[in-house]
Design an enzyme around this catalytic site. Structure first.
Site, PDB file in Angstrom:
ATOM      1  N   ASN A   1      50.037  41.133  43.291  1.00 47.50           N
ATOM      2  CA  ASN A   1      49.637  41.950  42.137  1.00 47.50           C
ATOM      3  C   ASN A   1      48.792  43.105  42.663  1.00 47.50           C
ATOM      4  O   ASN A   1      47.626  42.918  42.995  1.00 47.50           O
ATOM      5  CB  ASN A   1      48.842  41.076  41.153  1.00 47.50           C
ATOM      6  CG  ASN A   1      48.268  41.887  39.998  1.00 47.50           C
ATOM      7  OD1 ASN A   1      48.587  43.069  39.825  1.00 47.50           O
ATOM      8  ND2 ASN A   1      47.405  41.268  39.206  1.00 47.50           N
TER       9      ASN A   1
ATOM     10  N   LYS B   1      47.617  45.519  41.110  1.00 44.98           N
ATOM     11  CA  LYS B   1      46.681  46.045  40.102  1.00 44.98           C
ATOM     12  C   LYS B   1      46.780  47.578  40.074  1.00 44.98           C
ATOM     13  O   LYS B   1      47.862  48.105  40.292  1.00 44.98           O
ATOM     14  CB  LYS B   1      45.266  45.531  40.382  1.00 44.98           C
ATOM     15  CG  LYS B   1      45.253  43.991  40.509  1.00 44.98           C
ATOM     16  CD  LYS B   1      43.887  43.381  40.512  1.00 44.98           C
ATOM     17  CE  LYS B   1      44.017  41.862  40.607  1.00 44.98           C
ATOM     18  NZ  LYS B   1      42.744  41.145  40.603  1.00 44.98           N
TER      19      LYS B   1
ATOM     20  N   HIS C   1      47.132  38.605  32.285  1.00 47.01           N
ATOM     21  CA  HIS C   1      46.148  38.582  33.377  1.00 47.01           C
ATOM     22  C   HIS C   1      44.737  38.627  32.794  1.00 47.01           C
ATOM     23  O   HIS C   1      44.503  39.288  31.782  1.00 47.01           O
ATOM     24  CB  HIS C   1      46.383  39.771  34.313  1.00 47.01           C
ATOM     25  CG  HIS C   1      45.596  39.641  35.586  1.00 47.01           C
ATOM     26  ND1 HIS C   1      44.260  39.972  35.665  1.00 47.01           N
ATOM     27  CD2 HIS C   1      45.944  39.177  36.810  1.00 47.01           C
ATOM     28  CE1 HIS C   1      43.839  39.710  36.896  1.00 47.01           C
ATOM     29  NE2 HIS C   1      44.835  39.235  37.616  1.00 47.01           N
TER      30      HIS C   1
ATOM     31  N   GLU D   1      42.189  40.196  33.589  1.00 49.53           N
ATOM     32  CA  GLU D   1      41.630  41.551  33.431  1.00 49.53           C
ATOM     33  C   GLU D   1      42.123  42.181  32.130  1.00 49.53           C
ATOM     34  O   GLU D   1      41.401  42.920  31.467  1.00 49.53           O
ATOM     35  CB  GLU D   1      42.000  42.404  34.658  1.00 49.53           C
ATOM     36  CG  GLU D   1      41.199  41.977  35.880  1.00 49.53           C
ATOM     37  CD  GLU D   1      41.885  42.195  37.212  1.00 49.53           C
ATOM     38  OE1 GLU D   1      42.866  42.943  37.293  1.00 49.53           O
ATOM     39  OE2 GLU D   1      41.417  41.578  38.205  1.00 49.53           O
TER      40      GLU D   1
ATOM     41  N   GLU E   1      44.535  31.294  37.506  1.00 52.46           N
ATOM     42  CA  GLU E   1      43.607  32.200  38.186  1.00 52.46           C
ATOM     43  C   GLU E   1      42.221  32.059  37.557  1.00 52.46           C
ATOM     44  O   GLU E   1      41.925  32.723  36.555  1.00 52.46           O
ATOM     45  CB  GLU E   1      44.067  33.652  38.037  1.00 52.46           C
ATOM     46  CG  GLU E   1      45.419  33.941  38.623  1.00 52.46           C
ATOM     47  CD  GLU E   1      45.575  35.423  38.965  1.00 52.46           C
ATOM     48  OE1 GLU E   1      45.927  35.701  40.115  1.00 52.46           O
ATOM     49  OE2 GLU E   1      45.308  36.282  38.110  1.00 52.46           O
TER      50      GLU E   1
ATOM     51  N   GLY F   1      38.739  38.296  43.101  1.00 46.32           N
ATOM     52  CA  GLY F   1      38.043  39.414  43.739  1.00 46.32           C
ATOM     53  C   GLY F   1      36.637  39.097  44.220  1.00 46.32           C
ATOM     54  O   GLY F   1      35.879  39.995  44.576  1.00 46.32           O
TER      55      GLY F   1
ATOM     56  N   SER G   1      41.204  35.166  45.218  1.00 45.57           N
ATOM     57  CA  SER G   1      40.682  35.196  46.587  1.00 45.57           C
ATOM     58  C   SER G   1      41.525  34.386  47.571  1.00 45.57           C
ATOM     59  O   SER G   1      41.005  33.741  48.477  1.00 45.57           O
ATOM     60  CB  SER G   1      39.218  34.736  46.622  1.00 45.57           C
ATOM     61  OG  SER G   1      38.408  35.637  45.877  1.00 45.57           O
TER      62      SER G   1
HETATM   63  P1  13P Z   1      42.300  38.625  44.340  1.00 42.06           P
HETATM   64  O1  13P Z   1      43.336  38.014  45.246  1.00 42.06           O
HETATM   65  O2  13P Z   1      41.903  40.001  44.740  1.00 42.06           O
HETATM   66  O3  13P Z   1      41.125  37.691  44.135  1.00 42.06           O
HETATM   67  O4  13P Z   1      42.995  38.801  42.900  1.00 42.06           O
HETATM   68  C1  13P Z   1      43.677  37.753  42.338  1.00 42.06           C
HETATM   69  C2  13P Z   1      44.412  38.246  41.144  1.00 42.06           C
HETATM   70  O5  13P Z   1      43.814  38.589  40.131  1.00 42.06           O
HETATM   71  C3  13P Z   1      45.876  38.331  41.211  1.00 42.06           C
HETATM   72  O6  13P Z   1      46.444  38.536  39.974  1.00 42.06           O
END
Ligand code: 13P
Length: 247
Positions: free
Chosen positions: A5, A7, A90, A92, A162, A168, A209
């Protein structure tokens, strides 16, 4: 399955260059489904770059309508020409753009109606985790997000667990902790909703992560069927290492 992803990262040229860097190693990988999910703007370029390879593409969001007066949105009809998968719900998007289990469900149904495969994200916040309601929160996200699907449709769905506190932060869930949510919370609900065979066959990814140094242990757990990768999908060497960890 290993899905990257991206983002809101990578311009058109950067998209082309990153795919070209990964292509020699990943274009014919067997035994792992490799998916990359660039921003909408990069999907067209990405599609040209992954042609004639086993690399698949996904989008990061979608509206549930086919077309209409929804400024700034993208429809399943449009995505269908560009990619096979779409990330929905997601954390976010839930936290910053008002997505709810109900809107996620509309999107999941719309994606499936157009032959797109949803990667449905679920996961609890730090506060929810600390107050011991992880199973309730994740359980509702799965039940409400996947409400109304037939077993046949559910077979096309990938669930991604997740935990928000792991995204992150560099603080991944422990392999045992993540597997416990997959095995004892998500999998039983999928079995209950869609029958044992379909529930057992559905893929549940872990995200948050995931890095080359913790991936193999995470991916070796009984109910972790791969990873949804953020930061580590933005560099060719780390993404390749993660795909190899899943082989
Ligand atoms: P990270 O791997 O940067 O922690 O992000 C995970 C994520 O949100 C994937 O959709």
């Amino acid at each position: 399955m290993v899905a990257g992803n991206w983002k809101m990262n990578k311009t058109l040229y950067e998209t082309r260059d990153l795919i070209r860097e990964m292509y020699p190693v990943l274009h014919n990988i067997q035994g792992v489904e490799v998916i990359i999910c660039p921003p909408f703007a990069g999907l067209g370029v990405a599609k040209r770059e992954v042609e004639d390879s086993t690399i698949k593409l996904g989008a990061q969001n979608m509206h549930w309508s086919d077309s209409g007066a929804f400024t700034g949105e993208i429809s399943p009809v449009m995505l269908k020409e560009l990619c096979e998968y779409v990330i929905l719900g997601h954390s976010e998007r839930r936290a910053m753009f008002g997505e709810t289990n109900e809107t996620v469900n509309k999107k999941v149904l719309a994606a499936l109606a157009h032959g797109l495969k949803p990667i449905v994200c679920v996961g609890e916040t730090l506060e929810e985790n600390q107050s011991g309601v992880t199973a309730d929160v994740v359980g509702s996200q799965v039940r409400e997000g996947l409400a109304g699907l037939t077993a046949g449709q559910a077979e096309q769905v990938v669930v991604a667990y997740e935990p928000v506190w792991a995204i992150g932060t560099g603080l991944a869930a422990t392999p045992e902790g993540a597997n416990a949510v997959h095995k004892d919370v998500i999998r039983p609900i999928l079995r209950e909703m869609f029958g044992e065979t379909v529930g057992d066959g559905m893929r549940i990814l872990y995200g948050g992560s995931v890095k080359p140094d913790n991936a193999a242990e995470l991916f070796s757990q009984s109910d972790i069927d791969g990873g949804l990768i953020g930061g580590a999908s933005l560099k060719a060497d780390s993404f390749i290492a993660l795909v190899k960890a899943a082989m």
